[in-house]
Design a protein around this motif. Structure first.
Motif, PDB file in Angstrom:
ATOM      1  N   ILE A 216       0.900  -1.274   0.041  1.00 12.82           N
ATOM      2  CA  ILE A 216       0.147   0.129  -0.080  1.00 12.82           C
ATOM      3  C   ILE A 216       0.917   1.271  -0.171  1.00 12.82           C
ATOM      4  O   ILE A 216       1.758   1.443   0.785  1.00 12.82           O
TER       5      ILE A 216
ATOM      6  N   LEU B 234      -3.188   4.720   0.703  1.00 14.74           N
ATOM      7  CA  LEU B 234      -3.678   4.745   2.073  1.00 14.74           C
ATOM      8  C   LEU B 234      -2.925   4.492   3.263  1.00 14.74           C
ATOM      9  O   LEU B 234      -1.706   4.126   3.294  1.00 14.74           O
ATOM     10  N   SER B 235      -3.649   5.152   4.396  1.00 12.44           N
ATOM     11  CA  SER B 235      -2.608   5.269   5.532  1.00 12.44           C
ATOM     12  C   SER B 235      -2.747   3.753   6.325  1.00 12.44           C
ATOM     13  O   SER B 235      -4.044   3.268   6.312  1.00 12.44           O
TER      14      SER B 235
ATOM     15  N   GLU C   7     -10.775  11.218  -0.475  1.00 10.45           N
ATOM     16  CA  GLU C   7      -9.657  11.160  -1.808  1.00 10.45           C
ATOM     17  C   GLU C   7     -10.540  11.092  -3.139  1.00 10.45           C
ATOM     18  O   GLU C   7     -11.748  10.277  -2.901  1.00 10.45           O
TER      19      GLU C   7
ATOM     20  N   ASP D  61      -4.394   2.533  -5.668  1.00 12.17           N
ATOM     21  CA  ASP D  61      -3.758   2.071  -4.894  1.00 12.17           C
ATOM     22  C   ASP D  61      -3.921   0.490  -4.454  1.00 12.17           C
ATOM     23  O   ASP D  61      -2.977  -0.219  -4.211  1.00 12.17           O
TER      24      ASP D  61
ATOM     25  N   ARG E  89      -8.847  11.016   5.262  1.00  7.76           N
ATOM     26  CA  ARG E  89      -7.875  10.074   4.713  1.00  7.76           C
ATOM     27  C   ARG E  89      -8.281   8.740   5.012  1.00  7.76           C
ATOM     28  O   ARG E  89      -8.649   8.140   5.761  1.00  7.76           O
ATOM     29  N   SER E  90      -8.134   7.974   3.525  1.00 10.35           N
ATOM     30  CA  SER E  90      -8.594   6.451   3.810  1.00 10.35           C
ATOM     31  C   SER E  90      -7.507   5.677   4.564  1.00 10.35           C
ATOM     32  O   SER E  90      -6.314   6.265   4.519  1.00 10.35           O
TER      33      SER E  90
ATOM     34  N   VAL F 215     -13.240   4.245   3.915  1.00 10.70           N
ATOM     35  CA  VAL F 215     -12.765   4.887   2.774  1.00 10.70           C
ATOM     36  C   VAL F 215     -13.046   6.454   3.121  1.00 10.70           C
ATOM     37  O   VAL F 215     -13.932   6.778   3.484  1.00 10.70           O
TER      38      VAL F 215
ATOM     39  N   ILE G 226      -7.700   5.977  -4.963  1.00  8.41           N
ATOM     40  CA  ILE G 226      -8.210   5.033  -3.786  1.00  8.41           C
ATOM     41  C   ILE G 226      -8.056   3.687  -4.593  1.00  8.41           C
ATOM     42  O   ILE G 226      -7.335   2.479  -3.896  1.00  8.41           O
TER      43      ILE G 226
ATOM     44  N   ILE H  61      -6.295   1.843   6.143  1.00  8.54           N
ATOM     45  CA  ILE H  61      -6.398   0.361   5.928  1.00  8.54           C
ATOM     46  C   ILE H  61      -5.932  -0.346   7.104  1.00  8.54           C
ATOM     47  O   ILE H  61      -4.756   0.136   7.728  1.00  8.54           O
TER      48      ILE H  61
ATOM     49  N   VAL I   4     -11.376  -1.378   5.499  1.00 10.30           N
ATOM     50  CA  VAL I   4     -10.935   0.134   4.838  1.00 10.30           C
ATOM     51  C   VAL I   4     -11.967   1.008   5.407  1.00 10.30           C
ATOM     52  O   VAL I   4     -13.139   0.758   5.270  1.00 10.30           O
TER      53      VAL I   4
END
Length: 391
Positions: free
Chosen positions: A328, A331-332, A377, A385, A341-342, A374, A382, A344, A372
């Motif tokens: 990844i 995504l954070s 963004e 990634d 911010r998305s 979501v 998304i 995971i 996730v």
């Protein structure tokens, strides 16, 4: 609390405001004060005797906290509330205020890991026990009610498996047996779902999640009937888990954009869920507004949209899952949710790692499950990634 008005949700989120000060400010100011002054000895005596409604000490109430509470009460259709320093402070304080030694909690098995730890590791010290029911066996919960059962507790959607419980059914059972129905509404937010409409007595939120929406503050809140909230308030003003005025001010401003943010969260999440359903490296996908969700009809009945969380399982077990997370880029990797911010997360090794393998299996948490949250963004970024990570 003020009388309920006829304005729409979005209007109340913006226009529910305390009386302005003599400065006639348009944006509500911060009240960073620990205490408040009194006009004279009689005013002070009457205030502490609760003969008048006014601010005494910010552990009890504060103008910023009061505004935040009032907004959530308007949104949830509640009579009263109390704001806490975190979501778990709200869960603990609410139940501790209501339960006595010898009481019993009937709870859904799929609950947040810390709530499970509270039920299994701490409440037993005070002779408060619990029984779990599986979310797919809700129709049979009536037989689990004991003579000393006092509370039915549930999350819907659940964390992290995004299961759905029928609020109307739970409300009917609670009313029939004179039990207190407590619902954690964190995954939905008051914008998507109002459990009180279906018979919930109290509703709990982690304000840290969608309410804040930008990962800035910790907060929790419980709202519900005035009689029950009076017990929660009196317990909490003594034990001290109150929300700080600054965080209350941040949250009150955040609620002004809750509807537009959650609309985008849900739009992105549904698009991602539909994409993952067709991916060859995904075993299954769980999202409330996917027609493949086993409780799709219930979700459509009680929710405005499906929320921000999508759960799915990567094919290939733990090793494939580790490769996926390591790949990844955008995504954070974090344990929060409801952020712009998305995010995971691998529940089995993080949020629910304290559970045994069997306990995780009981709640549908597999080693390959991915959660996730979501974000806001662009959905194409998304998906891009996640696609390259799956590859």
């Amino acid at each position: 609390m003020t009388e309920r008005n006829k304005n729409r949700f979005e209007t109340n989120a913006i226009r529910t405001q305390l009386e302005r000060s003599k400065n006639l400010e348009h944006s509500v100011p911060l009240y960073l004060t620990s205490s408040f002054v009194f006009d004279d000895a009689e005013d002070m005596r009457a205030s502490f005797a609760e003969e008048k409604e006014r601010n005494v000490y910010s552990r009890y109430s504060n103008p910023n906290s009061s505004e935040f509470i009032e907004k959530v009460c308007q949104m949830e259709g509640a009579e009263a509330g109390f704001a806490f320093a975190s979501g778990m402070a709200a869960v603990f304080s609410t139940l501790a205020a209501l339960l006595n030694s010898g009481d019993h909690i009937l709870s859904a098995r799929s609950i947040f890991g810390s709530t499970h730890s509270l039920f299994t590791n701490f409440f037993p010290k005070w002779n408060i026990d619990h029984t779990y029911f599986k979310v797919d066996e809700i129709a049979s919960i009536e037989k689990l009610i004991l003579p000393h059962t006092k509370v039915i507790y549930a999350e819907t959607p659940t964390n992290p498996g995004v299961d759905i419980l029928d609020l109307d059914f739970l409300g009917q059972i609670a009313k029939k047996h004179n039990l207190i129905l407590v619902i954690d509404n964190c995954f939905a937010s008051p914008y998507l779902q109002q459990p009180i409409k279906y018979g919930a007595d109290l509703v709990i939120h982690s304000g840290t999640k969608l309410m804040d929406g930008q990962g800035r503050v910790l907060a929790g809140i419980t709202v519900g009937s005035k009689a029950l909230m009076d017990k929660v308030y009196r317990f909490s003003r003594i034990t001290g888990p109150a929300l700080s005025p600054f965080n209350a001010w941040v949250l009150s401003k955040s609620l002004e954009t809750l509807a537009v943010r959650v609309d985008r969260h849900c739009e992105n999440a549904l698009t991602l869920a539909k994409f993952l359903e067709t991916h060859e490296k995904v075993n299954w996908v769980r999202y409330p507004f996917l027609k493949s969700h086993p409780k799709y009809a219930v979700a459509k009945k009680q929710m405005k949209a499906g929320g921000c969380v999508v759960a799915f399982e990567v094919k290939g077990g733990i090793r494939a899952g580790q490769k996926f997370f390591d790949a990844i880029k955008l995504l954070s990797l974090s344990a929060n949710l409801g952020d712009s911010r998305s995010i995971i997360t691998h529940p089995a090794s993080t949020t629910h790692s304290k559970l045994s393998v069997d306990e995780r299996a009981e709640t549908g948490i597999t080693d390959g499950m991915v959660r996730v949250s979501v974000g806001l963004e662009h959905i194409d970024d998304i998906i891009a990634d996640i696609t390259q990570a799956l590859a």
